[in-house]
Motif scaffolding. Structure first.
Motif, PDB file in Angstrom:
ATOM      1  N   GLN A  70       1.266  -1.580   0.057  1.00 22.33           N
ATOM      2  CA  GLN A  70      -0.133   0.055  -0.069  1.00 22.33           C
ATOM      3  C   GLN A  70       0.661   1.290   0.249  1.00 22.33           C
ATOM      4  O   GLN A  70       1.932   1.747   0.755  1.00 22.33           O
ATOM      5  CB  GLN A  70      -0.713   0.302   1.050  1.00 22.33           C
ATOM      6  N   THR A  71       1.023   2.734  -0.715  1.00 20.06           N
ATOM      7  CA  THR A  71       1.610   3.225  -1.234  1.00 20.06           C
ATOM      8  C   THR A  71       0.314   4.762  -0.185  1.00 20.06           C
ATOM      9  O   THR A  71      -0.421   4.860  -0.152  1.00 20.06           O
ATOM     10  CB  THR A  71       1.050   4.165  -2.625  1.00 20.06           C
ATOM     11  N   MET A  72       1.711   5.363   0.647  1.00 23.64           N
ATOM     12  CA  MET A  72       0.534   6.551   2.082  1.00 23.64           C
ATOM     13  C   MET A  72       0.936   7.842   0.367  1.00 23.64           C
ATOM     14  O   MET A  72       1.256   8.229  -0.482  1.00 23.64           O
ATOM     15  CB  MET A  72       1.626   6.692   2.632  1.00 23.64           C
ATOM     16  N   GLU A  73      -0.280   8.638   0.773  1.00 24.25           N
ATOM     17  CA  GLU A  73      -0.246   9.594   0.263  1.00 24.25           C
ATOM     18  C   GLU A  73       1.660  10.811   0.354  1.00 24.25           C
ATOM     19  O   GLU A  73       1.120  11.239  -0.921  1.00 24.25           O
ATOM     20  CB  GLU A  73      -1.004  10.813   0.637  1.00 24.25           C
ATOM     21  N   ASP A  74       2.633  10.316   0.997  1.00 20.67           N
ATOM     22  CA  ASP A  74       3.994  10.777   0.561  1.00 20.67           C
ATOM     23  C   ASP A  74       4.444   9.770   0.391  1.00 20.67           C
ATOM     24  O   ASP A  74       5.254  10.499  -0.326  1.00 20.67           O
ATOM     25  CB  ASP A  74       3.932  11.374   2.153  1.00 20.67           C
ATOM     26  N   GLY A  75       4.291   9.112  -0.728  1.00 21.57           N
ATOM     27  CA  GLY A  75       5.066   8.050  -1.514  1.00 21.57           C
ATOM     28  C   GLY A  75       5.888   7.600  -0.560  1.00 21.57           C
ATOM     29  O   GLY A  75       6.486   6.214  -1.380  1.00 21.57           O
ATOM     30  N   THR A  77       5.463   3.668   1.295  1.00 19.33           N
ATOM     31  CA  THR A  77       5.361   2.190   1.072  1.00 19.33           C
ATOM     32  C   THR A  77       5.162   1.333   2.110  1.00 19.33           C
ATOM     33  O   THR A  77       6.163   1.075   2.792  1.00 19.33           O
ATOM     34  CB  THR A  77       5.503   1.616  -0.417  1.00 19.33           C
TER      35      THR A  77
END
Length: 246
Positions: A70-75, A77
């Motif tokens: 899963q990748t978060m909004e700030d990049g 993972t």
């Protein structure tokens, strides 16, 4: 040689048949699955699907391992799961993929066209019931993995991951009556570090410690022998009946 050419593509000879979504299918149901299935192979590092992609297939891992990320909004993972042989990929009734799925090793999947598979589920209780069982098992494993990541020591984390892979190897090969387990570790130490939230140095140090204490035997970096599964489970902080590892 194409990866899918290295094993039989007949359902009756499938190496994961006894654990897969089709495990309880009768011959006529297998015939319907044969009509909608196809095989896909992926090289290590290749993306199987991206989060949010529209999925036109579901399927089972036949050989190899894939990661769920899963990748978060700030990049940043985070690896949130592993798909091992017989694990199911995709969710009937959902249009998009929930996670990035990446082949950690060379990967072969038995895929089913999504719409026909959903129709088959409606007509075939064996498939629907088996998929429900697998989904509940996956939920249990996810809850237990929260314990591994949140509360266990580095040594227990490494032992837990080794035990999960060892026990899956035993069930896939239907081994019985022998406490010694031999398998090839499908993950690099870098991948293990990423999955467990540890540094590469910590993973290497803990594997060396388990080897020194003869909990595991190593030939090269990947060929692992577990002389006594009960001892490995103790090192993992799990009781000998297997717990999360079944």
């Amino acid at each position: 040689m194409n990866l899918t050419q290295s094993f039989s593509q007949e359902c009756s000879d499938c190496p994961i048949r006894h654990r897969a979504v089709c495990a309880r299918c009768e011959s006529d149901e297998l015939e319907r699955l044969e009509e909608i299935k196809y095989y896909r192979s992926f090289e290590a590092g290749q993306t199987v699907m991206w989060s949010g992609d529209k999925m036109d297939f579901v399927g089972s891992v036949v050989s190899g391992i894939a990661s769920l990320t899963q990748t978060m909004e700030d990049g940043r993972t985070q690896m949130v799961g592993l798909l091992l042989p017989s694990d199911f990929v995709g969710r009937p009734g959902r249009d998009g993929a929930a996670y990035d799925v990446v082949a950690t090793t060379d990967l072969v999947m038995c895929c089913f066209r999504k719409k026909p598979f959903e129709e088959l589920m409606n007509d075939t209780p064996h498939v629907a019931h088996r998929l429900l069982e697998m989904t509940l098992d996956e939920l249990d494993a996810a809850r237990e993995w929260m314990l591994v990541l949140g509360r266990k020591t580095a040594r227990e984390k490494i032992a837990s991951l080794l035990a999960i892979i060892a026990r899956r190897d035993v069930t896939l090969n239907m081994q019985t009556g022998n406490s010694q387990v031999v398998f090839d570790l499908p993950l690099t130490r870098e991948a293990m570090a990423d999955y467990l939230g540890l540094t590469l140095e910590t993973v290497s140090r803990q594997i060396s410690a388990l080897k020194k204490d003869k909990v595991i035997l190593l030939e090269g970096k990947r060929h692992v022998t577990v002389p006594d599964m009960d001892r490995l489970l103790e090192e993992a902080g799990d009781d000998s009946d297997g717990g999360m590892l079944n």
